[in-house]
Design a protein around this motif. Structure first.
Motif, PDB file in Angstrom:
ATOM      1  N   GLU A  57       7.004   7.693  -2.523  1.00  0.00           N
ATOM      2  CA  GLU A  57       7.625   6.874  -1.681  1.00  0.00           C
ATOM      3  C   GLU A  57       7.426   5.360  -2.776  1.00  0.00           C
ATOM      4  OE1 GLU A  57       4.351   8.037  -0.931  1.00  0.00           O
ATOM      5  OE2 GLU A  57       5.504   9.177   0.736  1.00  0.00           O
TER       6      GLU A  57
ATOM      7  N   PRO B 233       0.872  -1.090  -0.210  1.00  0.00           N
ATOM      8  CA  PRO B 233       0.009  -0.107  -0.086  1.00  0.00           C
ATOM      9  C   PRO B 233       0.767   1.599  -0.021  1.00  0.00           C
ATOM     10  CG  PRO B 233      -0.648  -1.458   1.557  1.00  0.00           C
ATOM     11  CD  PRO B 233       0.400  -2.321   1.393  1.00  0.00           C
ATOM     12  N   GLY B 234       0.300   2.073  -0.652  1.00  0.00           N
ATOM     13  CA  GLY B 234       0.913   3.572  -0.996  1.00  0.00           C
ATOM     14  C   GLY B 234       2.588   3.839  -1.926  1.00  0.00           C
TER      15      GLY B 234
ATOM     16  N   THR C 170       4.355   6.798  -6.542  1.00  0.00           N
ATOM     17  CA  THR C 170       3.927   7.240  -5.772  1.00  0.00           C
ATOM     18  C   THR C 170       5.260   8.220  -5.869  1.00  0.00           C
ATOM     19  OG1 THR C 170       4.417   6.067  -4.307  1.00  0.00           O
ATOM     20  CG2 THR C 170       1.937   6.549  -4.363  1.00  0.00           C
TER      21      THR C 170
ATOM     22  N   GLN D 269      -0.039   4.604  -7.285  1.00  0.00           N
ATOM     23  CA  GLN D 269      -0.850   5.946  -7.260  1.00  0.00           C
ATOM     24  C   GLN D 269      -2.647   5.397  -7.258  1.00  0.00           C
ATOM     25  OE1 GLN D 269      -0.556   9.088 -10.239  1.00  0.00           O
ATOM     26  NE2 GLN D 269       1.875   9.499  -9.430  1.00  0.00           N
ATOM     27  N   GLU D 270      -3.096   5.627  -6.741  1.00  0.00           N
ATOM     28  CA  GLU D 270      -4.601   4.999  -6.636  1.00  0.00           C
ATOM     29  C   GLU D 270      -4.985   4.744  -8.048  1.00  0.00           C
ATOM     30  OE1 GLU D 270      -7.896   3.760  -4.606  1.00  0.00           O
ATOM     31  OE2 GLU D 270      -6.109   4.560  -3.346  1.00  0.00           O
TER      32      GLU D 270
END
Length: 141
Positions: A110, A97-98, A108, A101-102
């Motif tokens: 990270e 998770p993270g 992202t 990008q959604e």
């Protein structure tokens, strides 16, 4: 080993070997962080102690890097080892998770550190798929 494989194997093997050597003294918290990400794709690693997991990661990276650097290891075999290693990293990137990008595979901020490992998967596939006979190709002659 083909002459064209040398740059691929040297760059990738040196990078992975250095990473593995750098993880030989991994502290518990750092090992636990890597372990938590790895558990997203390999849930079984949760059962290991973080220090033990860190050592396995270090030894695995040293082994894969050494295989790539050793000229007597066939490129396809080294490529298979690199494919398993880099495929695991790409899987961790996609499942943590993270990192993306959604609704996308785009990283992202990270996730960039893991997303960049896709280049190793590309190199692995090049080593595996390169024809043994340089005169053969995918196109008919």
């Amino acid at each position: 080993m083909k002459l064209s494989h040398i740059p691929l194997r040297l760059a990738t093997g040196g990078f992975i070997l250095n990473s593995g050597l750098g993880k030989t003294g991994l502290d518990r918290d750092s090992a636990a962080g890597i372990q938590a990400m790895a558990a997203n794709i390999f849930p079984q690693v949760k059962q290991m102690e973080p220090e033990q997991f860190g050592k396995f990661v270090s030894y695995g990276e040293i082994a894969v890097g050494s295989m790539l650097l050793a000229p007597f290891i066939p490129s396809r075999l080294a490529g298979l080892a690199l494919a398993v290693f880099s495929g695991s990293l790409v899987g961790m990137y996609l499942k943590t998770p993270g990192m993306t990008q959604e609704g996308s595979v785009r990283p992202t901020t990270e996730g960039t550190a893991l997303a960049k490992d896709v280049w190793m998967l590309g190199i692995a596939l090049s080593l595996i798929l390169d024809p043994k006979n340089p005169r053969r190709s995918l196109t008919a002659t």
